[in-house]
Design an enzyme around this catalytic site. Structure first.
Site, PDB file in Angstrom:
ATOM      1  N   TYR A  70      62.663 -76.018 -37.964  1.00  0.00           N
ATOM      2  CA  TYR A  70      64.318 -75.597 -37.876  1.00  0.00           C
ATOM      3  C   TYR A  70      64.074 -74.103 -37.325  1.00  0.00           C
ATOM      4  CZ  TYR A  70      69.247 -74.659 -39.124  1.00  0.00           C
ATOM      5  OH  TYR A  70      70.363 -74.500 -39.147  1.00  0.00           O
ATOM      6  N   SER A 123      71.312 -69.869 -36.177  1.00  0.00           N
ATOM      7  CA  SER A 123      71.038 -69.697 -37.478  1.00  0.00           C
ATOM      8  C   SER A 123      70.584 -68.568 -37.738  1.00  0.00           C
ATOM      9  CB  SER A 123      70.295 -70.656 -37.907  1.00  0.00           C
ATOM     10  OG  SER A 123      69.811 -70.900 -39.164  1.00  0.00           O
TER      11      SER A 123
END
Length: 264
Positions: free
Chosen positions: A158, A145
């Site tokens: 995250y 990501s």
């Protein structure tokens, strides 16, 4: 050149691939000749995925499996070996995000994200690597990501998981490169999916959603990405075209990470 990107005869396992990014990547692999196997956490999602593959004309095999459960994963990989053959390509796509301010997030909520987004790729990679070693090579692709590089409000767990996944990617490359196993990552930018659709809806006054405006302003390409934008990079990293690419994170973000933003 066509053979360089061919996946004919390869077995590709894409985790959490009943929809979205995982489904798009698996579909691209199928078009390139790979046999597709995937997992989902429950029967409902699995059946949804199998129906989507059938509609797309892809003969995928699906398995109910929790990627955080080492015993279940080992059993699934063994079953795939019996049903289809040794996994040649693994895409660690399964993941979750919890948008909660860090000071309001419980340790249990934090651990849940880490368990799925970081421990899961470790467990599944660990399960397929022996087969790849025995076969003489393989490809592992971790869906990282932009949060592997950046921080942002409410995504502490995250970001921690995806930052860890970046380093797990590099360590797998370091540890198993001599076995002709390449491990790389893809870092998607902001992708237009059904899950992000509410953030792209036009407002009653005809203006863009505030978050939509933010993303467009921060992206040199001046648009959201699509799942199709990920297909070529994913195919490259799964094919012989990337046989000397190892430990790399390929950010498919329209240029966000390279861009400081427009002057106010």
């Amino acid at each position: 050149m066509e053979n360089l990107f061919s996946l004919k005869g390869k077995i590709a396992l894409v985790t959490g691939a009943s929809y979205g990014i995982g489904f798009a990547i698996a579909s691209a692999y199928a078009k390139a000749g790979a046999a597709i196997v995937f997992n989902e956490i429950n029967r409902e999602l699995l059946d949804r995925g199998l129906a989507a593959y059938r509609e797309a004309g892809i003969a995928a095999r699906g398995y109910v499996c929790d990627v955080t459960d080492e015993e279940q994963v080992s059993g699934m990989v063994a079953q795939i070996g019996q049903d289809a053959g040794t996994v040649d390509i693994l895409v660690n796509n399964a993941g979750i995000i919890r948008r909660i301010p860090m000071h309001e997030m419980s340790a249990a909520e934090f651990r849940k994200v880490i368990d799925i987004d970081l421990n899961g790729p470790f467990i599944v990679s660990k399960a397929v690597i022996p087969g790849m070693m025995k076969k003489g090579g393989g490809k592992i692709i971790n869906i990282c990501s932009m949060m592997s590089e950046l921080g942002r409000e409410t995504v502490s767990a995250y970001a921690a998981a995806k930052g860890g996944l970046k380093m797990l990617t590099r360590n797998i490359a370091s540890e198993y490169g001599e076995y002709n196993i390449q491990c790389n990552g893809i870092g998607p930018g902001y992708i237009a999916t059904p899950q992000t659709a509410p953030l792209r809806e036009m407002q009653p006054d005809g203006s863009r959603h505030p978050f939509d405006r933010f993303i467009i302003a921060k992206t040199p390409a001046a648009r959201w990405g699509t799942t199709g934008d990920l297909e070529g990079p994913a195919l490259f990293l799964a094919s012989a075209a990337s046989d000397f690419v190892n430990g790399h994170i390929l950010y498919v973000d329209g240029g966000i990470l390279a861009y400081i933003g427009k002057q106010p």
